[in-house]
Design a protein around this motif. Structure first.
Motif, mmCIF file in Angstrom:
data_model
loop_
_atom_site.group_PDB
_atom_site.id
_atom_site.type_symbol
_atom_site.label_atom_id
_atom_site.label_comp_id
_atom_site.label_asym_id
_atom_site.label_seq_id
_atom_site.Cartn_x
_atom_site.Cartn_y
_atom_site.Cartn_z
ATOM 1 N N TRP A 16 29.022 74.915 49.482
ATOM 2 C CA TRP A 16 29.605 73.576 49.409
ATOM 3 C C TRP A 16 28.552 72.474 49.496
ATOM 4 O O TRP A 16 28.772 71.382 48.984
ATOM 5 N N TYR A 28 28.160 69.080 45.703
ATOM 6 C CA TYR A 28 28.091 67.636 45.490
ATOM 7 C C TYR A 28 27.200 67.326 44.288
ATOM 8 O O TYR A 28 27.533 66.475 43.458
ATOM 9 N N LEU A 69 38.293 68.511 37.683
ATOM 10 C CA LEU A 69 38.779 69.205 38.867
ATOM 11 C C LEU A 69 40.038 70.009 38.582
ATOM 12 O O LEU A 69 40.213 71.129 39.092
ATOM 13 N N THR A 128 38.696 66.586 47.673
ATOM 14 C CA THR A 128 37.724 66.770 46.595
ATOM 15 C C THR A 128 37.900 65.744 45.487
ATOM 16 O O THR A 128 36.920 65.249 44.924
ATOM 17 N N THR A 150 35.038 63.114 44.098
ATOM 18 C CA THR A 150 34.607 63.170 42.701
ATOM 19 C C THR A 150 34.712 61.803 42.039
ATOM 20 O O THR A 150 33.812 61.386 41.295
ATOM 21 N N TRP A 189 41.281 65.406 53.685
ATOM 22 C CA TRP A 189 40.863 66.806 53.792
ATOM 23 C C TRP A 189 41.159 67.378 55.175
ATOM 24 O O TRP A 189 41.731 68.465 55.306
ATOM 25 N N TYR A 204 36.031 78.118 48.818
ATOM 26 C CA TYR A 204 37.322 77.597 49.268
ATOM 27 C C TYR A 204 38.115 78.679 49.993
ATOM 28 O O TYR A 204 38.744 78.420 51.034
#
Length: 307
Positions: free
Chosen positions: A25, A29, A45, A88, A92, A165, A229
């Motif tokens: 993770w 980015y 996504l 996420t 983004t 999140w 994930y």
């Protein structure tokens, strides 16, 4: 071994899951920054999570795993919307106007928010954790003063993303989600579908993607979604909230190194100071608590951890 003992110890499965979310993770980015170079953010996504969810779902069904019930699909849609869409997705969108390094540093406050949201379900927040939350907020203030060179909208999205999140992560512990990896598959399918519908509703512009964006999308799909994930949702179900979100220790460091080394980004002395202060706050929040020895207390802690 009792449930309390499993959650209190760093088992091999927990260590492997932590290593995956720490390193993989941290690199996503930079991968997102590359992918949205020629792909629309929400559409990218949506495709990412739909592909990953479909592959995992098909494999699990082939292995004989039961399909989620309508109740479990609804719960998966809620978690998918909060984590994948709100978490996420907002990061983004923000990366259109902010560097991947700064985005990762802002997400480093996730364990601080997790400690706050855990109180909604009766989990205790100790004095050291409150101190860590305060230290982390000071780090965010320094980051905003020195490094957050972004539009007001991007800055707002980077603050809202970890709220979505961590709230979704804590809530997921109390929702009727499918068991095991099927929960991850259902959440990615539901979240990916919602993101793709949102992309179409907002009429995001699709053009011929570059090879770099396609490779980044493939990496995000396989490693960022299928692997990391699923590892994260395992941690959410089997460890304390602060430990489950402790990927924030390493993610910013990995993201900054990749952003500076490969993406041509830069970080000032104040930026590095802000990163250190944020991580100090995270360490205070996530430092292991003493394991209680009384049966009632252990049982209560286990019930919360397994919820």
């Amino acid at each position: 071994m009792t449930p309390a003992a499993r959650t209190a110890r760093l088992t091999p499965a927990v260590l492997l899951a932590l290593a995956l979310v720490y390193v993989v993770w941290g690199s996503t980015y930079f991968g997102i920054k590359v992918a949205i170079g020629s792909l629309p953010p929400l559409g990218m996504l949506g495709v990412r999570f739909l592909l990953a969810g479909a592959l995992l779902y098909g494999f699990l069904r082939w292995r004989g795993a039961p399909a989620p019930s309508p109740r479990e699909w609804r719960a998966s849609a809620v978690v998918g919307l909060l984590l994948l869409g709100g978490g996420t997705g907002l990061v983004t969108l923000a990366e259109r106007d902010a560097s991947s390094s700064v985005a990762a540093m802002m997400i480093a406050v996730s364990p601080l928010f997790a400690a706050l949201f855990a109180r909604l379900w009766g989990e205790r927040t100790g004095g050291r954790e409150w101190l860590g939350i305060g230290v982390g907020l000071v780090g965010i203030l320094l980051l905003n003063l020195g490094e957050l060179h972004a539009t007001p909208l991007a800055a707002f999205l980077l603050i809202l993303a970890p709220l979505c999140w961590t709230f979704g992560s804590m809530w997921s512990r109390h929702l009727p989600l499918p068991g095991g990896l099927m929960g991850s598959a259902a959440e990615m399918l539901a979240g990916g579908g919602l993101l793709l519908l949102l992309s179409l509703g907002l009429r995001e512009h699709w053009a011929a993607p570059t090879a770099a964006s396609l490779w980044a999308l493939a990496y995000l799909t396989v490693f960022g979604s299928l692997v990391a994930y699923s590892a994260y949702m395992y941690l959410v179900a089997h460890t304390r909230p602060a430990l489950a979100t402790s990927y924030a220790y390493v993610n910013p460091v990995v993201a900054v190194l990749l952003g500076v080394g490969l993406g041509g980004e830069s970080l000032s002395g104040l930026g590095w100071t802000a990163l250190g202060v944020i991580l100090a706050g995270v360490v205070l929040v996530a430092w292991p608590r003493p394991v209680p020895t009384s049966g009632g207390q252990v049982g209560a802690e286990a019930a919360r951890s397994e919820g």
